[in-house]
Design an enzyme around this catalytic site. Structure first.
Site, PDB file in Angstrom:
ATOM      1  N   TYR A 112      29.025  41.188  43.697  1.00 53.06           N
ATOM      2  CA  TYR A 112      27.840  41.301  44.317  1.00 53.06           C
ATOM      3  C   TYR A 112      27.585  42.671  44.827  1.00 53.06           C
ATOM      4  O   TYR A 112      27.091  43.576  44.624  1.00 53.06           O
ATOM      5  CB  TYR A 112      27.269  40.435  45.412  1.00 53.06           C
ATOM      6  CG  TYR A 112      26.271  40.801  46.307  1.00 53.06           C
ATOM      7  CD1 TYR A 112      25.032  40.580  45.680  1.00 53.06           C
ATOM      8  CD2 TYR A 112      26.175  41.344  47.739  1.00 53.06           C
ATOM      9  CE1 TYR A 112      23.692  40.729  46.632  1.00 53.06           C
ATOM     10  CE2 TYR A 112      25.212  41.653  48.285  1.00 53.06           C
ATOM     11  CZ  TYR A 112      24.044  41.419  47.784  1.00 53.06           C
ATOM     12  OH  TYR A 112      22.839  41.728  48.550  1.00 53.06           O
TER      13      TYR A 112
ATOM     14  N   SER B 189      22.581  47.272  49.119  1.00 49.87           N
ATOM     15  CA  SER B 189      23.336  46.624  49.859  1.00 49.87           C
ATOM     16  C   SER B 189      24.209  47.383  50.748  1.00 49.87           C
ATOM     17  O   SER B 189      25.010  48.265  50.008  1.00 49.87           O
ATOM     18  CB  SER B 189      23.798  45.186  49.472  1.00 49.87           C
ATOM     19  OG  SER B 189      24.661  44.709  50.584  1.00 49.87           O
TER      20      SER B 189
END
Ligand code: NDP
Length: 237
Positions: free
Chosen positions: A146, A132
């Site tokens: 995350y 990401s």
């Protein structure tokens, strides 16, 4: 009989979103694609029917099952680890079990999957993780766990690229920004805030991310390894 020139691909987390687009794209290039799913059985079965591949139920957080299932696949030419979960929120209020499950799915599973697949992978194989842009930029609160999980993949691909380089196996991470899926719908309430951080102010289409994965899996990308390729509309720019 399957021709030996047909490449075998395994996509972890292929039932929905970016993973399903990768399954479709690799299948359209003539690969024999097996993919895993955890909860979305109906969607997995219908995608397997559509692409002529196989869907295997496998929870990526179950390490022993993951290692056994990948081992059973034998020689895989292309491994894509897409399965991932997002947990966002105030770290002071987060359930530690939920955070550990995120680390298990987003960090441990890619590592064990890559190592297990590499045991039987032919020379010139490809390993691609889906990371990401939050590995590089955390523009909002609540993304520590995350972001950390996706940043771990950047270190992992550098190490594994060295470990498997003598076999011409490449290991890379694709880092999407906002991409239109169930996890992050283009029409979601956070869209304007997310777009405000981007140079190109829209969600990516899943096929755009799948195209980058397909390129990494191609012969043309044979010299790209240990790299993070970002596709985020300039969010981290
Ligand atoms: P979705 O939530 O839409 O889909 C997630 C996919 O992963 C599903 O196929 C799901 O299968 C599978 N999956 C989730 N948990 C497990 C598990 N424990 N075991 C096996 N499979 C699992 O997510 P996206 O398509 O949006 O995201 C895909 C990847 O891209 C993730 O790694 C995510 O972090 C990353 N990403 C996404 C972005 C976005 O904006 N969408 C941005 C940046 C990165 P099932 O439903 O069967 O459980």
């Amino acid at each position: 009989m399957v021709s030996t020139s047909v490449k075998k691909a395994l996509v972890l987390g292929g039932s929905r979103g970016i993973g399903a687009a990768i399954v479709r794209r690799l299948s359209s290039e003539g690969m024999q694609v097996t993919f895993t799913y955890s909860a979305s059985e109906e969607r997995a079965k219908s995608l397997a029917e559509e692409t002529g591949g196989d869907a295997v139920r496998l929870d990526s957080s179950d390490r022993e099952a993951l290692i056994a299932a990948i081992g059973q696949q034998g020689a895989i030419d292309v491994l894509v680890v897409n399965a991932g979960v997002a947990v966002a929120g105030d770290p002071l209020g987060m359930d530690p079990n939920e955070v550990d499950r995120l680390f298990s799915i987003n960090i441990n599973a890619p590592y064990h999957a890559a190592v297990t697949a590499a045991r039987h992978m032919p020379n010139g194989g490809r390993i691609v993780f889906i990371g990401s842009t939050n590995a590089d930029r955390s523009p909002m609160n609540g993304l520590a766990a995350y972001g950390a999980s996706k940043a771990a993949l950047k270190g992992m691909v550098k190490g594994l690229a060295r470990d498997f380089g003598d076999r011409q196996i490449t290991v890379n991470v694709v880092q999407p920004g906002p991409t239109d899926t169930d996890m992050n719908p283009a029409g979601g309430e956070m869209k304007d805030l997310m777009h405000s951080f981007m140079a190109i102010k829209r969600h990516a289409h899943v096929s755009e991310v799948a195209a980058m994965v397909a390129w990494l899996a191609s012969h043309e990308a044979a010299m790209v390894t240990g790299a993070a390729l970002t596709i985020d509309g300039g969010m981290a720019a």
